[in-house]
Design an enzyme around this catalytic site. Structure first.
Site, PDB file in Angstrom:
ATOM      1  N   LYS A  72       0.854  -1.190   0.000  1.00  0.00           N
ATOM      2  CA  LYS A  72       0.000   0.000   0.000  1.00  0.00           C
ATOM      3  C   LYS A  72       0.882   1.230   0.000  1.00  0.00           C
ATOM      4  O   LYS A  72       1.871   1.291   0.750  1.00  0.00           O
ATOM      5  CB  LYS A  72      -0.871   0.018   1.262  1.00  0.00           C
ATOM      6  CG  LYS A  72      -1.884  -1.083   1.318  1.00  0.00           C
ATOM      7  CD  LYS A  72      -3.109  -0.722   0.524  1.00  0.00           C
ATOM      8  CE  LYS A  72      -4.084  -1.879   0.491  1.00  0.00           C
ATOM      9  NZ  LYS A  72      -5.201  -1.659  -0.424  1.00  0.00           N
ATOM     10  N   LYS A 100     -12.312  -8.056  -8.697  1.00  0.00           N
ATOM     11  CA  LYS A 100     -12.897  -8.536  -7.434  1.00  0.00           C
ATOM     12  C   LYS A 100     -14.376  -8.756  -7.709  1.00  0.00           C
ATOM     13  O   LYS A 100     -15.074  -7.820  -8.120  1.00  0.00           O
ATOM     14  CB  LYS A 100     -12.779  -7.469  -6.344  1.00  0.00           C
ATOM     15  CG  LYS A 100     -11.370  -7.172  -5.869  1.00  0.00           C
ATOM     16  CD  LYS A 100     -11.407  -6.026  -4.869  1.00  0.00           C
ATOM     17  CE  LYS A 100     -10.005  -5.688  -4.388  1.00  0.00           C
ATOM     18  NZ  LYS A 100      -9.971  -4.399  -3.665  1.00  0.00           N
TER      19      LYS A 100
HETATM   20  O1  NPG Z   1      -5.396  -9.966   0.636  1.00  0.00           O
HETATM   21  O2  NPG Z   1      -7.531  -9.897   1.005  1.00  0.00           O
HETATM   22  C1  NPG Z   1      -6.430  -9.351   0.875  1.00  0.00           C
HETATM   23  C2  NPG Z   1      -6.341  -7.858   0.994  1.00  0.00           C
HETATM   24  C3  NPG Z   1      -5.958  -7.216  -0.274  1.00  0.00           C
HETATM   25  O3  NPG Z   1      -5.175  -5.005  -0.115  1.00  0.00           O
HETATM   26  C4  NPG Z   1      -6.099  -5.717  -0.249  1.00  0.00           C
HETATM   27  N1  NPG Z   1      -7.346  -5.263  -0.395  1.00  0.00           N
HETATM   28  O4  NPG Z   1      -7.733  -2.049  -1.797  1.00  0.00           O
HETATM   29  O5  NPG Z   1      -7.472  -3.974  -2.669  1.00  0.00           O
HETATM   30  C5  NPG Z   1      -7.627  -3.250  -1.689  1.00  0.00           C
HETATM   31  C6  NPG Z   1      -7.640  -3.870  -0.305  1.00  0.00           C
HETATM   32  C7  NPG Z   1      -8.880  -3.722   0.494  1.00  0.00           C
HETATM   33  C8  NPG Z   1      -9.101  -4.522   1.573  1.00  0.00           C
HETATM   34  C9  NPG Z   1      -9.821  -2.775   0.229  1.00  0.00           C
HETATM   35  C10 NPG Z   1     -10.223  -4.396   2.349  1.00  0.00           C
HETATM   36  C11 NPG Z   1     -10.961  -2.638   0.997  1.00  0.00           C
HETATM   37  C12 NPG Z   1     -11.153  -3.451   2.056  1.00  0.00           C
END
Ligand code: NPG
Length: 378
Positions: free
Chosen positions: A165, A267
């Site tokens: 991130k 997703k």
């Molecule tokens: O490995 O499940 C995982 C997390 C991956 O970073 C991740 N997800 O922005 O993609 C994204 C983020 C996210 C997670 C966004 C939770 C919103 C909620």
């Protein structure tokens, strides 16, 4: 059909620009369809900071609008769910969960695994992979030392790619630190969750990443800035990947037509379901745009379904597909996903999503329950 609300503690806090998460408040859907039980989780998070959806809103729209429409339409096949729910605008995560719960039940009735069912929707595509490479997402860290230590543990575990991130002020330095310690061979990518204000702000910061050999830079600009991403793509040599900005097959078509991304994160929750996700993957494959499966900090239930998606031919890049213990000390399913030697995760081969929800864990974590006829807020 019932809605269950469970609170599952994370093994360690998950820190993003949207806030710090200590536990997931998860909406689970349980259906009996065609005589079989089906389950799905809704990937909405407590705060509407990733997209407009959030747990309480998903709970409300499911009970007040989506489930009543489904019960009155009585679809005979899970493929009809999206059409029945289409008059309700938005709420992709809630719709995706409902469709998947029915799909799970339907596939269990015929003994078919989800991965095979999804692969059959891609004309001419090979059988789904039996296992997929594991990738891990790392939240915002307090310091470079803490980040290097965390990534080091994942690399030692065998993860094949790392997603970091980033945000203004935390971009080039952490990437350079990881490259210094782990070398040029680590598959590394970054995710800004729309943290850069505009094209010039983003270009100024992200051009510094071009020399670091990243797989992609994900969603640097806002989710409504398709043109900005196309412009930024002309300036950066690192491929731009979209996430939040693509919420439907039509959005994907726009992004491809504008050249707003050279890579796409898919997703199912974000785009309204696994069937829409496969549709988008097919469009990207035709356009020569590689895709990968994103994650939303799912429990083992959502992870199992994501593995089915990640197993499809267009998913040529390693996704946010990690083992259950990345986030959970105690998962809610009987067969949590595990990391195998070589950094891969097996795609469930049983009927439907291929994992069973643990009734004892759900009962212990239950905070609310709703059945048709009850008030959504109860
Ligand atoms: O490995 O499940 C995982 C997390 C991956 O970073 C991740 N997800 O922005 O993609 C994204 C983020 C996210 C997670 C966004 C939770 C919103 C909620």
């Amino acid at each position: 059909m019932e809605l269950l609300r469970v609170r599952v503690p994370l093994a360690a806090p998950w820190i993003t620009a949207g806030g710090t998460l200590h536990a997931r408040d998860v909406v689970l859907i349980r259906v009996v369809f065609g005589g079989q039980e089906g389950w799905a989780e809704c990937v909405a998070h407590p705060e509407p900071t990733y997209s407009a959806e959030y747990v309480e809103g998903a709970w409300d729209v499911l009970g007040r609008h989506l489930i009543p429409r489904l019960l009155s339409a009585q679809p005979g096949d899970a493929q009809q769910v999206a059409g029945v729910l289409a008059p309700v605008k938005g709420h992709q995560m809630a719709k995706a969960a409902l469709e998947l719960a029915l799909l799970d039940a339907q596939l269990r009735a015929t003994g078919r695994p989800l991965a095979r069912y999804l692969a059959d929707r891609l004309p001419g595509a090979p059988a789904p992979a039996k296992c997929v490479p594991a990738g891990v997402a790392v939240g915002l860290s307090g310091s470079l030392d803490a980040l290097v230590a965390e990534v080091g543990r994942f690399v030692d575990d065998g993860y094949q790619r790392v997603k970091l991130k980033i945000q203004p002020g935390w971009d080039e330095a952490p990437v350079a630190a990881l490259r210094r310690v782990f070398g040029p061979r680590l598959a590394l990518q970054v995710d800004a969750n729309g943290a850069y204000a505009d094209v010039s702000d983003a270009a100024g910061a992200l051009l510094t990443l071009d020399g670091h050999g990243l797989v992609c830079i994900e969603q640097p600009l806002g989710d409504d800035d398709m043109v900005g991403h196309a412009e930024l793509g002309l300036v950066l040599s690192t491929p731009i990947c979209l996430d939040e900005g693509v919420a439907s097959p039509a959005d994907a078509e726009t992004a491809l037509a504008l050249g707003a991304c050279r890579v796409l994160n898919i997703k199912a929750g974000r785009v309204g379901g696994y069937l829409a996700a496969v549709d988008i993957a097919a469009r990207c494959a035709r356009a020569g745009v590689p895709v990968w499966c994103g994650g939303m900090v799912e429990t083992g239930l959502g992870r199992a379904a994501n593995l089915a998606l990640a197993a499809l031919a267009p998913f040529t890049l390693t996704g946010d597909v990690s083992a259950s213990d990345r986030f959970w000390a105690h998962d809610i399913v009987t067969a949590p996903t595990v990391l195998h030697a070589g950094g891969t995760i097996a795609v469930p081969s049983g009927p439907g999503v291929g994992v069973e929800v643990r009734g004892d864990v759900v009962a212990g974590a239950l905070s609310r329950e709703w059945h048709p006829g009850g008030t959504p807020s109860s």
